[in-house]
Motif scaffolding. Structure first.
Motif, PDB file in Angstrom:
ATOM      1  N   HIS A 345       0.838  -1.187   0.000  1.00  8.96           N
ATOM      2  CA  HIS A 345       0.000   0.000   0.000  1.00  8.96           C
ATOM      3  C   HIS A 345       0.881   1.248   0.000  1.00  8.96           C
ATOM      4  CE1 HIS A 345      -3.766  -2.163   0.621  1.00  8.96           C
ATOM      5  NE2 HIS A 345      -3.157  -2.893   1.538  1.00  8.96           N
ATOM      6  N   PRO A 346       0.311   2.402  -0.339  1.00  7.96           N
ATOM      7  CA  PRO A 346       1.098   3.636  -0.299  1.00  7.96           C
ATOM      8  C   PRO A 346       1.575   3.962   1.115  1.00  7.96           C
ATOM      9  CG  PRO A 346      -0.951   3.945  -1.521  1.00  7.96           C
ATOM     10  CD  PRO A 346      -1.050   2.624  -0.846  1.00  7.96           C
ATOM     11  N   SER A 347       2.520   4.875   1.170  1.00 10.50           N
ATOM     12  CA  SER A 347       3.003   5.443   2.436  1.00 10.50           C
ATOM     13  C   SER A 347       3.620   4.388   3.348  1.00 10.50           C
ATOM     14  CB  SER A 347       1.856   6.159   3.166  1.00 10.50           C
ATOM     15  OG  SER A 347       1.264   7.125   2.342  1.00 10.50           O
ATOM     16  N   ASN A 348       4.442   3.504   2.777  1.00 14.46           N
ATOM     17  CA  ASN A 348       5.205   2.517   3.552  1.00 14.46           C
ATOM     18  C   ASN A 348       4.321   1.583   4.378  1.00 14.46           C
ATOM     19  OD1 ASN A 348       7.814   3.251   2.714  1.00 14.46           O
ATOM     20  ND2 ASN A 348       7.867   4.944   4.184  1.00 14.46           N
ATOM     21  N   VAL A 349       3.183   1.218   3.844  1.00 11.71           N
ATOM     22  CA  VAL A 349       2.290   0.271   4.506  1.00 11.71           C
ATOM     23  C   VAL A 349       2.147  -0.964   3.624  1.00 11.71           C
ATOM     24  CG1 VAL A 349      -0.051  -0.151   5.351  1.00 11.71           C
ATOM     25  CG2 VAL A 349       1.027   2.079   5.721  1.00 11.71           C
ATOM     26  N   PHE A 350       2.240  -2.135   4.236  1.00  8.90           N
ATOM     27  CA  PHE A 350       1.973  -3.357   3.484  1.00  8.90           C
ATOM     28  C   PHE A 350       1.026  -4.238   4.289  1.00  8.90           C
ATOM     29  CE2 PHE A 350       5.662  -4.314   6.066  1.00  8.90           C
ATOM     30  CZ  PHE A 350       5.509  -5.627   6.469  1.00  8.90           C
ATOM     31  N   HIS A 412       9.380  -9.591   0.623  1.00  6.02           N
ATOM     32  CA  HIS A 412       9.619  -9.119  -0.739  1.00  6.02           C
ATOM     33  C   HIS A 412       8.599  -8.058  -1.157  1.00  6.02           C
ATOM     34  CE1 HIS A 412      12.270 -12.639  -1.026  1.00  6.02           C
ATOM     35  NE2 HIS A 412      11.248 -13.362  -0.567  1.00  6.02           N
ATOM     36  N   VAL A 413       8.303  -7.150  -0.230  1.00  6.01           N
ATOM     37  CA  VAL A 413       7.280  -6.142  -0.489  1.00  6.01           C
ATOM     38  C   VAL A 413       7.663  -5.239  -1.642  1.00  6.01           C
ATOM     39  CG1 VAL A 413       6.125  -4.122   0.494  1.00  6.01           C
ATOM     40  CG2 VAL A 413       6.412  -6.181   1.880  1.00  6.01           C
ATOM     41  N   ASP A 414       8.942  -4.888  -1.753  1.00  5.85           N
ATOM     42  CA  ASP A 414       9.380  -3.919  -2.763  1.00  5.85           C
ATOM     43  C   ASP A 414       9.687  -4.567  -4.109  1.00  5.85           C
ATOM     44  OD1 ASP A 414       9.206  -1.738  -1.004  1.00  5.85           O
ATOM     45  OD2 ASP A 414      11.160  -2.239  -0.138  1.00  5.85           O
TER      46      ASP A 414
END
Length: 609
Positions: A345-350, A412-414
């Motif tokens: 998700h945006p703003s460093n949220v996963f 592996h979010v990024d």
């Protein structure tokens, strides 16, 4: 013109601010409650009783229990013939030390119960069928009660230590004073021989401080006190919020603390007279020079024995229950958990979507998440953002620290490519655990208030509420959702959920069921203000893209709650809050103030996070 009005309200709210809670980024201000005519309204007594009386009763009973225990033990040692001679040596510091020790036993017995999360969840579910929600709501304050008990332990520890400082000094003084009675008592046979000594100090030439430290009671007491200091100092708000791992690890020193207090009395330094029937101390005290002689057969030598340790009797039950609690947690932590999906998700949220066999949840509950690859010991709490109707359970994780960033890397979010489940890290889950939101369907009207990260549990709650509404299986008729946010882009994932409800309510013709209000407290300037005015006539808000327009500043509860009370006369209204304690206090007082208005009653429920 509506946009101009909203901006003017925001500016006026800044001038109405009475005192600042914290002006650091992301914090909220404490607002003084005013009527529209500018006068402060006195809190209604009935309303205060509605939200606070059960808690006051519980605390009052607990304090009175401590006072009763202290007074009973104090006079027991002050007036008992068994401790008559020991009191002659130690004076009033003896009953002070023993009374505080008794209260320590009482509170050490109680301190573990509130942190047995499975027990609290079980009680909350069980009491639904036999107790009112007013009684059940007290279980939501279990962490607050845990803190109160800890403060009481600190108080009695300080009294206990201070009294024993005097006790040790007076034991040494008894050997050196010219008082004949004290000399006679101090010169009785050695404890290891005839077991008649009442003064444990056998060598008056040694240093009193070293004597106190070298005894088993002194060593164990010192270790327990150091553990208690570390536990309390690391539990402060700033440490717990900023350095959670420090708080988490030092809190487990409670094991050392309990070991210390259990073995503290094994040395049996507090000695009671065992032959009171043969040697009446009140009669023989003035005949100490004739003890044991044939001239005074009524006064044989007094016999003394150490009082057996009693702390273990108080804490063995709670410790056994806590060990059972940890066993349940361990068993659940070994159950397989599969990460089925990772959403960035945006703003460093996963978002982690997971599945676990037999996992059931209620809206707004929370879990503890563990990743063995990152740490074998660390467990971190997260509120569930999925609903009970989902075929998975999920948490939203914001990357704000070493552990969350490391978890994002392992997941592996990024990375753009999709990762199979077997490539994702193994995680363990403990929970879920109950919260106040389990009572959301006990009212016809609910008011949800979230501040900042406190919006997380309401993601699950709103999903569940809307699902029950569509099924027609709920007495809940109206929901008001107030979201106070410092920076909109920090929780953009929540906007998607609200947009979904916008569309769903229009399609189902339930526009009045859910009314949500978003308040932006900072992060806006004149350029944004001009943009707001320019796009004020648009169907959707220019800041969030939602159907409801964004408000600027902070909500004025002195206008909001009376309006809700007016719209729902005579109704019981559940208010559920998750956010900083300062804003909680303001909202709590506002609920008390306006509960008698139009016959409406606001029941205040606070989430802990």
């Amino acid at each position: 013109m509506n946009a101009v009005r909203r901006l003017n309200e925001a500016r006026q709210m800044r001038f109405r601010t009475h005192s600042a809670w914290n002006k650091s980024p992301g914090r909220l201000y404490v607002i003084t409650a005013y009527w529209s005519d500018g006068n402060v309204r006195e809190t209604d007594t009935m309303a205060r009783h509605l939200n606070d009386l059960p808690r006051w009763i519980f605390i009052a009973v607990w304090i009175l229990g401590n006072v009763a225990m202290f007074i009973y033990t104090y006079f027991k040692y002050a007036n008992s013939k068994e401790f008559f001679y020991l009191k002659k040596i130690l004076g009033d510091s003896l009953p002070w030390a023993r009374a505080s020790a008794a209260c320590l036993n009482l509170n050490c017995m109680m301190v573990l119960f509130p942190v047995c999360r499975n027990l609290m969840s079980f009680l909350r579910g069980s009491l639904k069928h036999c107790c009112t929600k007013t009684v059940r709501r007290q279980l939501d304050k279990h962490i607050t009660f845990h803190k109160y008990i800890a403060y009481m332990i600190c108080l009695h520890t300080a009294i206990h230590i201070g009294a024993h400082v005097f006790n040790v000094e007076r034991m040494f003084v008894a050997h050196n004073v010219s008082n004949g009675l004290l000399s006679a008592l101090s010169n009785l046979d050695d404890m290891n021989a005839g077991q008649t000594a009442v003064n444990p100090v056998r060598d008056a030439s040694q240093d009193p401080t070293l004597f106190g430290v070298k005894t088993l009671a002194g060593i164990s007491g010192l270790v327990a006190t150091i553990a208690l200091i570390l536990i309390l100092s690391s539990s402060t708000e700033i440490i717990r919020r900023s350095y959670f791992e420090v708080f988490w690890f030092t809190h487990h020193l409670f094991v050392i603390f309990f070991i210390g207090i259990i073995i503290h009395g094994i040395g049996r330094l507090v000695r009671r007279q065992t032959n009171v029937a043969d040697h009446d101390p009140e009669y023989c005290v003035s005949r100490y020079d004739l003890w044991g002689s044939t001239q005074e057969i009524r006064c044989p030598l007094p016999q003394f024995a150490g009082s057996p340790p009693a702390t273990w009797q108080w804490v063995v039950g709670p410790l056994a229950l806590y060990l059972l609690e940890r066993l349940v947690r361990f068993i659940r932590s070994r159950q397989q958990v599969v990460i089925t999906k990772v959403v960035k998700h945006p703003s460093n949220v996963f978002e982690l979507q997971m599945k676990k066999k037999g996992f059931t949840m209620a809206p707004g509950q929370y879990i503890f998440l563990h990743c063995p690859k990152l740490s074998y010991l660390e467990w971190h709490p997260f509120t569930l953002t999925s609903a009970p109707e989902d075929d998975y359970f999920s948490v939203h994780v914001r990357r704000v620290g070493n552990w969350t960033n490391a978890l994002a890397k392992e997941c592996h979010v990024d990375e753009i490519e999709f990762k199979e489940a077997w490539k994702l890290p193994r995680v363990a889950v403990d929970g879920p655990f109950g919260t106040a939101t389990e009572d959301i369907f006990s009212y016809e009207v609910d008011v949800f208030v979230a501040a900042g990260i406190g919006v997380t549990p309401f993601a699950s709650v709103l999903k569940h509420v809307w699902s029950r509404k569509q099924e027609g299986d709920s007495k809940l008729k109206h929901v008001y959702f107030y979201w106070i946010c410092a920076e909109m882009n920090a929780f953009e994932w929540m906007h998607d959920l609200l947009r979904f409800y916008d569309k769903q309510m229009v399609d189902a013709d339930h526009r009045d069921f859910l009314k949500y209000f978003v308040y932006l407290t900072r992060g806006w300037d004149m350029n944004m203000a001009k943009s707001i005015v320019k796009h004020d006539e648009d169907v959707y808000d220019s800041v969030t893209g939602l159907h409801q327009k964004t408000h600027f500043g902070r909500p004025n509860w002195d206008l909001i709650l009376p309006k809700i009370a007016q719209d729902h006369k005579g109704k019981k209204i559940g208010v559920f809050f998750c956010g900083p304690s300062a804003l909680s206090s303001v909202l709590h007082k506002a609920c008390n103030q306006y509960s008698s208005l139009e016959g409406a009653k606001f029941y205040y429920n606070k989430e802990n996070f």
